[in-house]
Scaffold this motif. Structure first.
Motif, PDB file in Angstrom:
ATOM      1  N   HIS A 109       1.261  -3.725   4.274  1.00 27.47           N
ATOM      2  CA  HIS A 109       0.223  -4.196   5.190  1.00 27.47           C
ATOM      3  C   HIS A 109      -0.145  -3.098   6.185  1.00 27.47           C
ATOM      4  N   ALA A 110       0.875  -2.425   6.720  1.00 29.88           N
ATOM      5  CA  ALA A 110       0.621  -1.363   7.692  1.00 29.88           C
ATOM      6  C   ALA A 110      -0.040  -0.155   7.033  1.00 29.88           C
ATOM      7  N   ALA A 111       0.434   0.218   5.839  1.00 30.28           N
ATOM      8  CA  ALA A 111      -0.106   1.393   5.159  1.00 30.28           C
ATOM      9  C   ALA A 111      -1.593   1.248   4.868  1.00 30.28           C
ATOM     10  N   ALA A 112      -2.009   0.029   4.552  1.00 33.16           N
ATOM     11  CA  ALA A 112      -3.425  -0.208   4.234  1.00 33.16           C
ATOM     12  C   ALA A 112      -4.325  -0.029   5.438  1.00 33.16           C
ATOM     13  N   ARG A 113      -3.741  -0.022   6.619  1.00 32.25           N
ATOM     14  CA  ARG A 113      -4.543   0.067   7.839  1.00 32.25           C
ATOM     15  C   ARG A 113      -4.458   1.411   8.539  1.00 32.25           C
TER      16      ARG A 113
END
Length: 610
Positions: A419-423
Protein backbone atom coordinates in the motif's frame (compact mmCIF):
# COMPACT_ATOMS: atom_id res chain seq x y z
CA UNK A 1 -6.03 36.56 -2.84
CA UNK A 2 -7.02 38.42 -6.03
CA UNK A 3 -5.82 41.27 -8.20
CA UNK A 4 -8.03 43.68 -6.23
CA UNK A 5 -5.70 45.31 -3.61
CA UNK A 6 -8.44 46.18 -1.16
CA UNK A 7 -10.51 43.16 -0.07
CA UNK A 8 -9.79 41.35 3.19
CA UNK A 9 -8.42 37.83 3.16
CA UNK A 10 -11.22 35.24 3.13
CA UNK A 11 -11.17 31.52 3.84
CA UNK A 12 -11.57 30.69 0.14
CA UNK A 13 -8.67 32.94 -0.87
CA UNK A 14 -6.36 31.66 1.85
CA UNK A 15 -7.17 28.01 1.17
CA UNK A 16 -6.33 28.33 -2.52
CA UNK A 17 -3.14 30.26 -1.74
CA UNK A 18 -2.00 27.67 0.81
CA UNK A 19 -2.68 24.86 -1.64
CA UNK A 20 -0.38 26.50 -4.20
CA UNK A 21 2.26 27.11 -1.51
CA UNK A 22 2.06 23.54 -0.20
CA UNK A 23 2.34 22.13 -3.72
CA UNK A 24 5.45 24.22 -4.28
CA UNK A 25 7.09 22.75 -1.18
CA UNK A 26 6.22 19.22 -2.28
CA UNK A 27 7.62 19.88 -5.76
CA UNK A 28 10.91 21.09 -4.24
CA UNK A 29 11.41 18.17 -1.87
CA UNK A 30 14.46 16.75 -3.66
CA UNK A 31 16.27 20.08 -3.57
CA UNK A 32 15.53 20.41 0.16
CA UNK A 33 16.83 16.89 0.80
CA UNK A 34 20.07 17.71 -1.00
CA UNK A 35 20.82 20.89 0.97
CA UNK A 36 19.81 19.42 4.36
CA UNK A 37 22.86 19.79 6.66
CA UNK A 38 21.31 21.04 9.92
CA UNK A 39 20.59 19.93 12.64
CA UNK A 40 21.98 16.73 11.11
CA UNK A 41 22.72 16.00 7.47
CA UNK A 42 20.33 13.07 7.16
CA UNK A 43 18.88 14.19 3.84
CA UNK A 44 15.20 14.14 4.78
CA UNK A 45 14.06 17.73 5.32
CA UNK A 46 12.32 17.77 1.95
CA UNK A 47 10.56 14.49 2.69
CA UNK A 48 9.51 15.69 6.13
CA UNK A 49 8.02 18.93 4.87
CA UNK A 50 6.41 17.22 1.88
CA UNK A 51 4.82 14.65 4.20
CA UNK A 52 3.58 17.37 6.54
CA UNK A 53 2.03 19.37 3.70
CA UNK A 54 0.77 16.20 2.04
CA UNK A 55 -1.30 15.51 5.15
CA UNK A 56 -2.81 19.00 4.88
CA UNK A 57 -3.43 18.79 1.13
CA UNK A 58 -5.33 15.54 1.62
CA UNK A 59 -7.06 16.77 4.76
CA UNK A 60 -7.89 20.28 5.95
CA UNK A 61 -6.92 22.01 2.69
CA UNK A 62 -9.20 19.68 0.72
CA UNK A 63 -12.26 20.96 2.58
CA UNK A 64 -13.94 24.26 1.66
CA UNK A 65 -14.96 26.43 4.63
CA UNK A 66 -16.55 29.87 4.87
CA UNK A 67 -14.97 30.85 8.19
CA UNK A 68 -11.25 31.62 7.94
CA UNK A 69 -10.57 31.11 11.66
CA UNK A 70 -12.26 27.72 11.70
CA UNK A 71 -10.27 26.69 8.63
CA UNK A 72 -6.99 27.76 10.25
CA UNK A 73 -7.84 25.82 13.41
CA UNK A 74 -8.39 22.68 11.34
CA UNK A 75 -5.10 23.29 9.51
CA UNK A 76 -3.22 23.89 12.77
CA UNK A 77 -4.55 20.78 14.49
CA UNK A 78 -3.97 18.58 11.46
CA UNK A 79 -0.45 19.93 11.04
CA UNK A 80 0.34 18.95 14.65
CA UNK A 81 -1.02 15.45 14.05
CA UNK A 82 0.71 14.98 10.70
CA UNK A 83 4.02 16.77 11.27
CA UNK A 84 7.17 14.86 10.52
CA UNK A 85 10.71 15.71 11.53
CA UNK A 86 12.24 18.78 13.12
CA UNK A 87 11.23 21.11 10.30
CA UNK A 88 7.70 19.71 10.06
CA UNK A 89 7.14 20.14 13.80
CA UNK A 90 8.36 23.76 13.75
CA UNK A 91 6.16 24.56 10.77
CA UNK A 92 3.21 22.87 12.49
CA UNK A 93 3.68 25.08 15.54
CA UNK A 94 3.83 28.16 13.30
CA UNK A 95 0.51 27.22 11.70
CA UNK A 96 -0.94 26.38 15.11
CA UNK A 97 0.10 29.82 16.39
CA UNK A 98 -1.42 31.59 13.37
CA UNK A 99 -4.69 29.74 14.00
CA UNK A 100 -4.65 30.52 17.71
CA UNK A 101 -4.54 34.26 17.01
CA UNK A 102 -7.07 34.26 14.13
CA UNK A 103 -9.48 31.63 15.39
CA UNK A 104 -12.43 34.04 15.78
CA UNK A 105 -11.90 35.91 12.51
CA UNK A 106 -14.15 35.17 9.55
CA UNK A 107 -11.73 37.18 7.38
CA UNK A 108 -8.45 39.07 7.96
CA UNK A 109 -7.32 42.56 7.07
CA UNK A 110 -3.60 43.35 6.79
CA UNK A 111 -3.27 44.19 10.48
CA UNK A 112 -4.99 40.96 11.50
CA UNK A 113 -2.80 38.93 9.15
CA UNK A 114 0.35 40.50 10.56
CA UNK A 115 -0.77 39.79 14.12
CA UNK A 116 -1.55 36.14 13.33
CA UNK A 117 1.77 35.58 11.54
CA UNK A 118 3.60 37.28 14.40
CA UNK A 119 1.99 34.93 16.88
CA UNK A 120 2.88 31.98 14.67
CA UNK A 121 6.54 33.03 14.60
CA UNK A 122 6.63 33.46 18.39
CA UNK A 123 4.94 30.09 18.93
CA UNK A 124 7.38 28.37 16.56
CA UNK A 125 10.35 29.78 18.45
CA UNK A 126 8.80 28.77 21.76
CA UNK A 127 8.46 25.18 20.54
CA UNK A 128 12.24 24.69 20.63
CA UNK A 129 14.20 24.08 23.79
CA UNK A 130 17.28 25.71 22.21
CA UNK A 131 16.38 27.95 19.26
CA UNK A 132 19.18 28.44 16.73
CA UNK A 133 19.59 31.45 14.45
CA UNK A 134 20.01 30.80 10.76
CA UNK A 135 17.07 28.40 10.58
CA UNK A 136 13.45 28.80 9.54
CA UNK A 137 12.88 30.52 12.89
CA UNK A 138 15.02 33.47 11.74
CA UNK A 139 13.11 33.71 8.47
CA UNK A 140 9.75 33.50 10.24
CA UNK A 141 10.73 36.28 12.62
CA UNK A 142 11.93 38.63 9.90
CA UNK A 143 8.96 37.92 7.66
CA UNK A 144 6.56 38.55 10.54
CA UNK A 145 8.29 41.82 11.47
CA UNK A 146 8.32 42.97 7.83
CA UNK A 147 4.63 42.16 7.52
CA UNK A 148 3.89 44.21 10.64
CA UNK A 149 6.01 47.08 9.29
CA UNK A 150 4.09 47.08 6.00
CA UNK A 151 0.83 47.61 7.88
CA UNK A 152 2.35 50.47 9.86
CA UNK A 153 3.34 52.35 6.71
CA UNK A 154 -0.11 51.95 5.25
CA UNK A 155 -0.07 48.89 2.97
CA UNK A 156 -3.83 48.60 3.17
CA UNK A 157 -4.58 45.10 1.90
CA UNK A 158 -3.31 41.72 3.09
CA UNK A 159 -2.16 41.05 -0.46
CA UNK A 160 0.03 44.14 -0.72
CA UNK A 161 1.41 43.70 2.80
CA UNK A 162 2.28 40.07 2.10
CA UNK A 163 4.02 40.85 -1.18
CA UNK A 164 5.88 43.71 0.48
CA UNK A 165 7.19 41.41 3.23
CA UNK A 166 8.34 38.74 0.78
CA UNK A 167 11.50 40.65 -0.10
CA UNK A 168 12.61 40.51 3.55
CA UNK A 169 11.87 36.78 3.73
CA UNK A 170 14.11 36.20 0.72
CA UNK A 171 16.91 38.28 2.27
CA UNK A 172 16.54 36.41 5.56
CA UNK A 173 16.84 33.10 3.71
CA UNK A 174 20.05 34.23 1.96
CA UNK A 175 21.46 35.36 5.32
CA UNK A 176 21.11 31.90 6.88
CA UNK A 177 24.29 30.79 5.08
CA UNK A 178 26.35 33.33 7.02
CA UNK A 179 24.61 32.61 10.32
CA UNK A 180 25.82 29.01 10.69
CA UNK A 181 29.29 27.67 9.93
CA UNK A 182 27.89 24.31 8.82
CA UNK A 183 25.86 26.08 6.10
CA UNK A 184 28.89 28.15 5.06
CA UNK A 185 31.03 25.03 4.63
CA UNK A 186 28.35 23.36 2.53
CA UNK A 187 27.61 26.53 0.55
CA UNK A 188 23.84 26.23 1.05
CA UNK A 189 21.00 27.98 2.82
CA UNK A 190 19.13 26.24 5.63
CA UNK A 191 16.84 23.58 4.17
CA UNK A 192 13.97 24.21 6.58
CA UNK A 193 14.16 27.96 5.92
CA UNK A 194 14.19 27.29 2.18
CA UNK A 195 11.07 25.18 2.59
CA UNK A 196 9.30 27.95 4.49
CA UNK A 197 10.19 30.47 1.79
CA UNK A 198 8.98 28.00 -0.84
CA UNK A 199 5.63 28.07 0.93
CA UNK A 200 5.61 31.88 0.92
CA UNK A 201 6.73 31.98 -2.73
CA UNK A 202 3.80 29.78 -3.72
CA UNK A 203 1.38 31.99 -1.80
CA UNK A 204 2.92 35.07 -3.46
CA UNK A 205 2.51 33.50 -6.90
CA UNK A 206 -1.16 32.97 -6.21
CA UNK A 207 -1.47 36.52 -4.87
CA UNK A 208 -0.06 37.89 -8.13
CA UNK A 209 -1.51 35.46 -10.69
CA UNK A 210 -4.63 34.06 -9.02
CA UNK A 211 -6.07 31.04 -10.82
CA UNK A 212 -3.50 31.52 -13.62
CA UNK A 213 -0.61 30.45 -11.38
CA UNK A 214 1.77 28.05 -13.14
CA UNK A 215 2.49 24.54 -11.81
CA UNK A 216 5.10 24.49 -9.05
CA UNK A 217 8.71 24.00 -10.10
CA UNK A 218 11.78 22.96 -8.13
CA UNK A 219 13.44 26.10 -6.78
CA UNK A 220 17.14 26.89 -6.94
CA UNK A 221 20.19 24.98 -8.16
CA UNK A 222 20.75 21.50 -6.80
CA UNK A 223 24.31 21.00 -5.50
CA UNK A 224 26.42 18.76 -7.72
CA UNK A 225 27.36 16.58 -4.74
CA UNK A 226 25.19 15.70 -1.75
CA UNK A 227 25.61 18.25 1.00
CA UNK A 228 25.49 15.38 3.49
CA UNK A 229 29.10 14.35 2.81
CA UNK A 230 30.72 13.62 6.16
CA UNK A 231 27.36 13.69 7.89
CA UNK A 232 28.02 10.55 9.90
CA UNK A 233 30.82 12.23 11.85
CA UNK A 234 28.49 15.10 12.79
CA UNK A 235 25.87 12.82 14.39
CA UNK A 236 26.20 12.19 18.11
CA UNK A 237 25.93 8.39 18.53
CA UNK A 238 24.38 8.93 21.95
CA UNK A 239 21.46 10.75 20.26
CA UNK A 240 21.27 8.84 16.99
CA UNK A 241 17.49 8.26 17.01
CA UNK A 242 15.22 10.94 15.55
CA UNK A 243 12.17 10.18 17.67
CA UNK A 244 8.61 11.49 17.50
CA UNK A 245 5.20 10.88 18.98
CA UNK A 246 1.87 12.62 19.45
CA UNK A 247 1.04 13.31 23.10
CA UNK A 248 -2.66 13.68 23.93
CA UNK A 249 -3.93 14.82 27.30
CA UNK A 250 -5.49 17.60 29.34
CA UNK A 251 -3.70 20.80 30.35
CA UNK A 252 -0.41 19.65 28.83
CA UNK A 253 2.45 21.83 30.02
CA UNK A 254 5.21 22.18 27.43
CA UNK A 255 7.71 23.32 30.03
CA UNK A 256 7.21 20.22 32.16
CA UNK A 257 7.36 17.90 29.15
CA UNK A 258 10.48 19.70 27.96
CA UNK A 259 12.11 19.35 31.38
CA UNK A 260 11.40 15.61 31.35
CA UNK A 261 13.07 15.28 27.95
CA UNK A 262 16.01 17.41 29.04
CA UNK A 263 16.54 14.99 31.93
CA UNK A 264 16.96 12.24 29.33
CA UNK A 265 19.72 14.18 27.59
CA UNK A 266 17.53 14.73 24.53
CA UNK A 267 18.77 17.02 21.76
CA UNK A 268 16.93 19.01 19.03
CA UNK A 269 13.76 19.06 21.13
CA UNK A 270 10.65 20.50 19.45
CA UNK A 271 7.29 20.55 21.26
CA UNK A 272 4.58 21.73 18.90
CA UNK A 273 0.93 22.06 19.81
CA UNK A 274 -1.27 23.22 22.64
CA UNK A 275 -2.83 22.14 25.90
CA UNK A 276 -4.46 18.96 24.55
CA UNK A 277 -2.16 17.78 21.72
CA UNK A 278 1.62 18.00 21.50
CA UNK A 279 3.82 16.82 18.65
CA UNK A 280 7.02 15.74 20.39
CA UNK A 281 10.27 15.59 18.42
CA UNK A 282 13.75 14.93 19.83
CA UNK A 283 17.03 13.20 19.12
CA UNK A 284 17.71 10.58 21.77
CA UNK A 285 19.76 7.47 22.42
CA UNK A 286 16.83 5.33 23.59
CA UNK A 287 13.46 6.00 21.89
CA UNK A 288 11.46 4.07 24.47
CA UNK A 289 12.79 6.33 27.23
CA UNK A 290 11.21 9.29 25.42
CA UNK A 291 7.92 7.46 24.91
CA UNK A 292 7.85 6.42 28.57
CA UNK A 293 8.58 9.98 29.71
CA UNK A 294 5.74 11.31 27.54
CA UNK A 295 3.37 8.64 28.86
CA UNK A 296 3.66 10.30 32.25
CA UNK A 297 1.74 13.27 30.87
CA UNK A 298 -0.91 11.65 28.65
CA UNK A 299 -1.63 9.11 25.93
CA UNK A 300 1.18 8.46 23.45
CA UNK A 301 0.27 7.84 19.80
CA UNK A 302 2.04 7.83 16.45
CA UNK A 303 5.41 6.62 17.73
CA UNK A 304 8.29 6.63 15.29
CA UNK A 305 12.07 6.49 15.52
CA UNK A 306 14.56 6.84 12.66
CA UNK A 307 18.23 5.91 12.95
CA UNK A 308 20.04 9.01 11.70
CA UNK A 309 23.43 7.27 11.54
CA UNK A 310 21.96 4.61 9.26
CA UNK A 311 20.30 7.30 7.14
CA UNK A 312 23.56 9.23 6.80
CA UNK A 313 25.43 6.09 5.76
CA UNK A 314 22.72 5.27 3.25
CA UNK A 315 22.97 8.72 1.67
CA UNK A 316 26.77 8.55 1.55
CA UNK A 317 26.88 5.03 0.11
CA UNK A 318 25.93 6.05 -3.41
CA UNK A 319 24.34 2.62 -3.91
CA UNK A 320 21.80 2.41 -6.71
CA UNK A 321 19.66 -0.05 -4.71
CA UNK A 322 18.68 0.15 -1.05
CA UNK A 323 17.33 -2.86 0.83
CA UNK A 324 14.68 -2.74 3.54
CA UNK A 325 12.90 -5.34 5.61
CA UNK A 326 10.75 -5.43 8.75
CA UNK A 327 11.60 -6.43 12.29
CA UNK A 328 10.02 -9.87 11.90
CA UNK A 329 13.37 -10.70 10.27
CA UNK A 330 15.78 -11.82 12.99
CA UNK A 331 18.76 -9.94 11.63
CA UNK A 332 21.91 -9.76 13.75
CA UNK A 333 22.61 -6.12 14.65
CA UNK A 334 26.11 -6.42 13.19
CA UNK A 335 24.67 -7.43 9.78
CA UNK A 336 22.27 -4.48 9.84
CA UNK A 337 25.17 -2.12 10.55
CA UNK A 338 27.57 -3.79 8.09
CA UNK A 339 25.21 -3.68 5.13
CA UNK A 340 23.05 -0.64 5.92
CA UNK A 341 19.77 -2.55 6.03
CA UNK A 342 16.70 -0.47 6.84
CA UNK A 343 14.28 -2.17 9.22
CA UNK A 344 10.65 -1.09 9.69
CA UNK A 345 9.53 -2.07 13.23
CA UNK A 346 6.51 -4.28 13.84
CA UNK A 347 4.15 -2.96 16.53
CA UNK A 348 3.98 -4.91 19.81
CA UNK A 349 1.41 -4.63 22.60
CA UNK A 350 2.36 -6.29 25.87
CA UNK A 351 0.97 -5.52 29.29
CA UNK A 352 -1.44 -3.03 27.73
CA UNK A 353 1.35 -0.83 26.29
CA UNK A 354 2.37 -0.35 22.66
CA UNK A 355 5.99 -0.58 21.57
CA UNK A 356 8.13 -0.43 18.44
CA UNK A 357 9.77 -3.84 18.08
CA UNK A 358 13.55 -3.79 18.63
CA UNK A 359 13.54 0.02 18.68
CA UNK A 360 11.25 1.04 21.52
CA UNK A 361 11.36 -2.41 23.10
CA UNK A 362 14.43 -4.62 23.23
CA UNK A 363 13.70 -8.28 22.58
CA UNK A 364 14.98 -9.29 26.02
CA UNK A 365 12.61 -6.78 27.62
CA UNK A 366 9.75 -8.17 25.57
CA UNK A 367 10.14 -11.65 27.06
CA UNK A 368 10.48 -10.25 30.57
CA UNK A 369 7.27 -8.25 30.18
CA UNK A 370 5.56 -11.15 28.44
CA UNK A 371 6.22 -13.31 31.49
CA UNK A 372 4.66 -10.70 33.80
CA UNK A 373 1.65 -9.82 31.61
CA UNK A 374 -1.77 -11.28 32.34
CA UNK A 375 -2.76 -11.42 28.69
CA UNK A 376 -0.94 -12.77 25.66
CA UNK A 377 1.12 -10.12 23.86
CA UNK A 378 -0.17 -8.97 20.49
CA UNK A 379 1.72 -7.97 17.42
CA UNK A 380 0.42 -5.91 14.51
CA UNK A 381 1.84 -4.92 11.17
CA UNK A 382 3.41 -1.48 10.80
CA UNK A 383 0.88 0.97 9.40
CA UNK A 384 1.47 2.06 5.79
CA UNK A 385 2.74 5.42 7.09
CA UNK A 386 5.73 3.71 8.71
CA UNK A 387 6.66 2.09 5.42
CA UNK A 388 5.94 5.28 3.50
CA UNK A 389 8.39 7.23 5.67
CA UNK A 390 11.19 4.73 5.02
CA UNK A 391 10.36 4.30 1.32
CA UNK A 392 10.17 8.07 0.76
CA UNK A 393 13.59 8.54 2.33
CA UNK A 394 15.24 5.71 0.41
CA UNK A 395 13.63 6.66 -2.91
CA UNK A 396 15.04 10.17 -2.50
CA UNK A 397 18.61 8.84 -2.37
CA UNK A 398 18.59 5.57 -4.34
CA UNK A 399 17.32 4.70 -7.80
CA UNK A 400 15.56 1.53 -6.58
CA UNK A 401 14.42 -0.02 -3.30
CA UNK A 402 13.92 -3.72 -2.57
CA UNK A 403 11.78 -4.57 0.46
CA UNK A 404 12.01 -8.17 1.72
CA UNK A 405 8.85 -8.73 3.74
CA UNK A 406 7.37 -11.09 6.30
CA UNK A 407 5.27 -13.84 4.72
CA UNK A 408 2.03 -12.40 3.43
CA UNK A 409 0.28 -15.64 4.41
CA UNK A 410 0.65 -14.99 8.15
CA UNK A 411 0.54 -11.18 8.46
CA UNK A 412 -0.78 -8.03 6.83
CA UNK A 413 2.73 -6.52 6.99
CA UNK A 414 3.41 -7.21 3.31
CA UNK A 415 0.09 -5.66 2.27
CA UNK A 416 0.88 -2.58 4.35
CA UNK A 417 4.20 -2.23 2.53
CA UNK A 418 2.53 -2.70 -0.87
CA UNK A 419 0.00 0.00 0.00
CA UNK A 420 2.80 2.40 0.91
CA UNK A 421 4.96 1.52 -2.11
CA UNK A 422 2.12 2.33 -4.49
CA UNK A 423 1.99 5.85 -3.11
CA UNK A 424 5.65 6.77 -3.38
CA UNK A 425 5.71 9.34 -6.14
CA UNK A 426 9.09 8.36 -7.57
CA UNK A 427 8.20 4.67 -7.89
CA UNK A 428 11.04 2.17 -7.89
CA UNK A 429 9.87 0.33 -4.75
CA UNK A 430 9.94 -3.46 -5.26
CA UNK A 431 8.10 -5.55 -2.65
CA UNK A 432 9.24 -9.18 -2.27
CA UNK A 433 7.27 -11.73 -0.24
CA UNK A 434 9.85 -13.86 1.56
CA UNK A 435 7.20 -16.51 2.38
CA UNK A 436 9.30 -16.79 5.50
CA UNK A 437 9.95 -15.18 8.87
CA UNK A 438 12.58 -14.93 11.59
CA UNK A 439 15.98 -16.18 10.39
CA UNK A 440 14.74 -17.24 6.95
CA UNK A 441 13.47 -13.78 6.14
CA UNK A 442 16.68 -12.34 7.56
CA UNK A 443 18.89 -14.54 5.37
CA UNK A 444 17.03 -13.37 2.25
CA UNK A 445 17.32 -9.71 3.24
CA UNK A 446 21.01 -10.19 4.06
CA UNK A 447 21.70 -11.68 0.64
CA UNK A 448 19.76 -8.89 -1.08
CA UNK A 449 21.88 -6.29 0.73
CA UNK A 450 25.10 -8.01 -0.34
CA UNK A 451 23.99 -8.02 -3.96
CA UNK A 452 23.04 -4.34 -3.77
CA UNK A 453 26.50 -3.54 -2.41
CA UNK A 454 28.03 -5.49 -5.28
CA UNK A 455 26.22 -3.21 -7.74
CA UNK A 456 23.40 -5.52 -8.80
CA UNK A 457 20.16 -3.89 -9.92
CA UNK A 458 16.78 -4.58 -8.36
CA UNK A 459 15.75 -6.98 -11.13
CA UNK A 460 18.84 -9.16 -10.66
CA UNK A 461 18.41 -9.11 -6.87
CA UNK A 462 14.80 -10.21 -7.13
CA UNK A 463 15.71 -13.05 -9.50
CA UNK A 464 18.27 -14.32 -6.98
CA UNK A 465 15.76 -14.02 -4.14
CA UNK A 466 13.26 -16.02 -6.17
CA UNK A 467 15.89 -18.75 -6.57
CA UNK A 468 16.83 -18.77 -2.88
CA UNK A 469 13.32 -18.49 -1.41
CA UNK A 470 12.29 -22.18 -1.75
CA UNK A 471 15.69 -23.38 -0.49
CA UNK A 472 15.87 -21.17 2.62
CA UNK A 473 14.04 -23.36 5.17
CA UNK A 474 13.04 -22.38 8.72
CA UNK A 475 12.24 -24.85 11.52
CA UNK A 476 11.10 -24.13 15.08
CA UNK A 477 11.08 -26.34 18.16
CA UNK A 478 8.60 -25.20 20.81
CA UNK A 479 8.75 -26.44 24.39
CA UNK A 480 5.22 -25.13 24.96
CA UNK A 481 2.78 -24.62 22.07
CA UNK A 482 0.06 -23.00 24.22
CA UNK A 483 0.82 -19.54 22.82
CA UNK A 484 0.79 -20.79 19.21
CA UNK A 485 -2.56 -22.54 19.69
CA UNK A 486 -4.17 -19.54 21.42
CA UNK A 487 -2.83 -17.26 18.70
CA UNK A 488 -4.23 -19.48 15.93
CA UNK A 489 -0.84 -20.36 14.39
CA UNK A 490 -1.11 -24.04 15.35
CA UNK A 491 -4.39 -26.08 15.22
CA UNK A 492 -6.14 -26.67 18.55
CA UNK A 493 -5.88 -30.46 18.28
CA UNK A 494 -2.09 -30.25 18.53
CA UNK A 495 -2.00 -29.20 22.20
CA UNK A 496 -3.60 -32.36 23.71
CA UNK A 497 -1.66 -34.55 21.26
CA UNK A 498 1.60 -33.07 22.50
CA UNK A 499 0.61 -33.57 26.15
CA UNK A 500 -0.47 -37.19 25.62
CA UNK A 501 2.60 -38.29 23.67
CA UNK A 502 5.29 -36.31 25.49
CA UNK A 503 6.58 -35.07 22.15
CA UNK A 504 8.49 -31.83 21.77
CA UNK A 505 6.85 -30.53 18.57
CA UNK A 506 8.80 -29.26 15.57
CA UNK A 507 7.18 -26.85 13.13
CA UNK A 508 8.35 -25.67 9.74
CA UNK A 509 7.39 -22.73 7.55
CA UNK A 510 5.80 -24.34 4.50
CA UNK A 511 6.43 -23.27 0.87
CA UNK A 512 3.20 -21.22 0.99
CA UNK A 513 4.57 -19.17 3.90
CA UNK A 514 2.46 -20.72 6.66
CA UNK A 515 3.68 -22.40 9.84
CA UNK A 516 2.76 -26.08 10.28
CA UNK A 517 3.67 -28.99 12.55
CA UNK A 518 6.37 -31.03 10.80
CA UNK A 519 7.20 -33.66 13.40
CA UNK A 520 8.24 -34.17 16.97
CA UNK A 521 11.13 -35.22 19.19
CA UNK A 522 11.08 -37.54 22.17
CA UNK A 523 13.65 -35.45 24.00
CA UNK A 524 13.47 -33.19 27.00
CA UNK A 525 16.81 -32.65 28.72
CA UNK A 526 18.75 -32.84 25.45
CA UNK A 527 16.12 -31.28 23.19
CA UNK A 528 18.50 -28.70 21.60
CA UNK A 529 20.90 -31.45 20.53
CA UNK A 530 18.06 -33.60 19.24
CA UNK A 531 16.70 -30.63 17.29
CA UNK A 532 20.14 -30.04 15.73
CA UNK A 533 20.27 -33.68 14.64
CA UNK A 534 16.74 -33.39 13.20
CA UNK A 535 17.69 -30.32 11.13
CA UNK A 536 21.02 -31.79 10.01
CA UNK A 537 19.29 -34.89 8.59
CA UNK A 538 16.98 -32.70 6.51
CA UNK A 539 19.31 -29.87 5.53
CA UNK A 540 20.42 -31.12 2.12
CA UNK A 541 16.92 -32.10 0.98
CA UNK A 542 15.38 -28.86 2.20
CA UNK A 543 17.97 -26.77 0.34
CA UNK A 544 17.67 -28.39 -3.08
CA UNK A 545 20.11 -31.26 -2.44
CA UNK A 546 22.77 -28.73 -1.57
CA UNK A 547 25.71 -30.54 0.08
CA UNK A 548 26.93 -27.47 1.95
CA UNK A 549 28.20 -25.12 3.16
CA UNK A 550 25.26 -23.18 4.59
CA UNK A 551 24.63 -19.89 6.18
CA UNK A 552 22.63 -20.27 9.38
CA UNK A 553 20.73 -18.06 11.80
CA UNK A 554 19.71 -19.74 15.05
CA UNK A 555 17.11 -17.90 17.06
CA UNK A 556 16.02 -18.41 20.65
CA UNK A 557 13.04 -17.08 22.57
CA UNK A 558 14.58 -16.12 25.92
CA UNK A 559 16.57 -19.39 25.85
CA UNK A 560 20.17 -18.42 25.13
CA UNK A 561 21.71 -21.48 26.77
CA UNK A 562 19.55 -23.77 24.65
CA UNK A 563 20.40 -21.75 21.56
CA UNK A 564 24.12 -22.05 22.24
CA UNK A 565 23.80 -25.82 22.64
CA UNK A 566 21.77 -26.01 19.44
CA UNK A 567 24.38 -24.02 17.50
CA UNK A 568 27.27 -26.05 18.87
CA UNK A 569 25.56 -29.34 18.00
CA UNK A 570 24.60 -28.12 14.51
CA UNK A 571 28.15 -26.96 13.76
CA UNK A 572 29.42 -30.46 14.55
CA UNK A 573 27.04 -31.89 11.92
CA UNK A 574 26.97 -29.29 9.16
CA UNK A 575 29.47 -27.05 7.38
CA UNK A 576 28.21 -23.63 8.53
CA UNK A 577 29.67 -20.36 7.30
CA UNK A 578 29.36 -17.30 9.52
CA UNK A 579 26.52 -18.69 11.70
CA UNK A 580 24.69 -16.34 14.07
CA UNK A 581 22.82 -16.81 17.32
CA UNK A 582 20.13 -14.16 17.83
CA UNK A 583 17.17 -13.57 20.08
CA UNK A 584 13.99 -14.19 18.09
CA UNK A 585 11.73 -11.17 18.14
CA UNK A 586 8.07 -10.76 19.10
CA UNK A 587 6.75 -11.35 15.57
CA UNK A 588 7.37 -15.07 16.14
CA UNK A 589 8.10 -15.16 19.88
CA UNK A 590 4.67 -13.80 20.86
CA UNK A 591 3.11 -16.90 19.29
CA UNK A 592 5.82 -19.51 19.88
CA UNK A 593 6.43 -18.70 23.53
CA UNK A 594 9.53 -18.64 25.71
CA UNK A 595 11.97 -21.51 25.28
CA UNK A 596 11.39 -21.90 21.54
CA UNK A 597 14.40 -22.45 19.28
CA UNK A 598 14.38 -21.47 15.61
CA UNK A 599 16.88 -22.36 12.88
CA UNK A 600 17.11 -21.13 9.28
CA UNK A 601 19.55 -22.31 6.62
CA UNK A 602 20.56 -21.03 3.19
CA UNK A 603 22.97 -22.51 0.62
CA UNK A 604 26.21 -20.54 0.51
CA UNK A 605 28.77 -20.64 -2.27
CA UNK A 606 32.26 -19.60 -1.20
CA UNK A 607 32.31 -16.80 -3.75
CA UNK A 608 28.98 -15.36 -2.61
CA UNK A 609 30.25 -13.25 0.28
CA UNK A 610 29.44 -9.59 -0.32
Amino acid sequence: MTADPDPPLTAAMLRRALVVGAQRVVAGREHLNRINVFPVADGDTGNNLAFTFGALLNGALAVRRDHLGEMLLAIGEEAIDGARGNSGAILAQFLHGVAEDARRCKALDATGLAAAVGNGARQARGALANPVEGTMLSVMDRFAEALRACTVVGEGSPRMAFLGAMAEARRALADTTAQMSVLQRAGVVDAGARGFVDLLEGIAEYAEAGQRVAPAQVVGPVPSAPASHGAEEAIDPSCRWCTECLLIGEALDRRRVGAALEALGADSVVLAGGATRLRVHAHVGAPQALFDACAGFGAVEGMKADDMLLQARSVASGSAVAVATDSAADLPAAIVERHGLHVVPVRVNVGGCDYLDKVGLATSDFYRRMEQARELPRTSQPPPGDFRRVFDFLAAHHAEVVYVGLSGAVSGTLQSAEHAAARVATGGIRVFDSLNAAGGQALLAWRAAELAEAGQGAEAILLELERLRPITPTWAMARDITHAVRGGRIPAWAAPAVRWTGLTPVARIRPDGRLAIAGGLFAKARAPEAFAAYVARRAAGATGDWPGPWRAIIGHCDARAGGERMLDALQRRLDLVDPWLVETGPALGAHAGRGTLVVSLQPFARGDRG
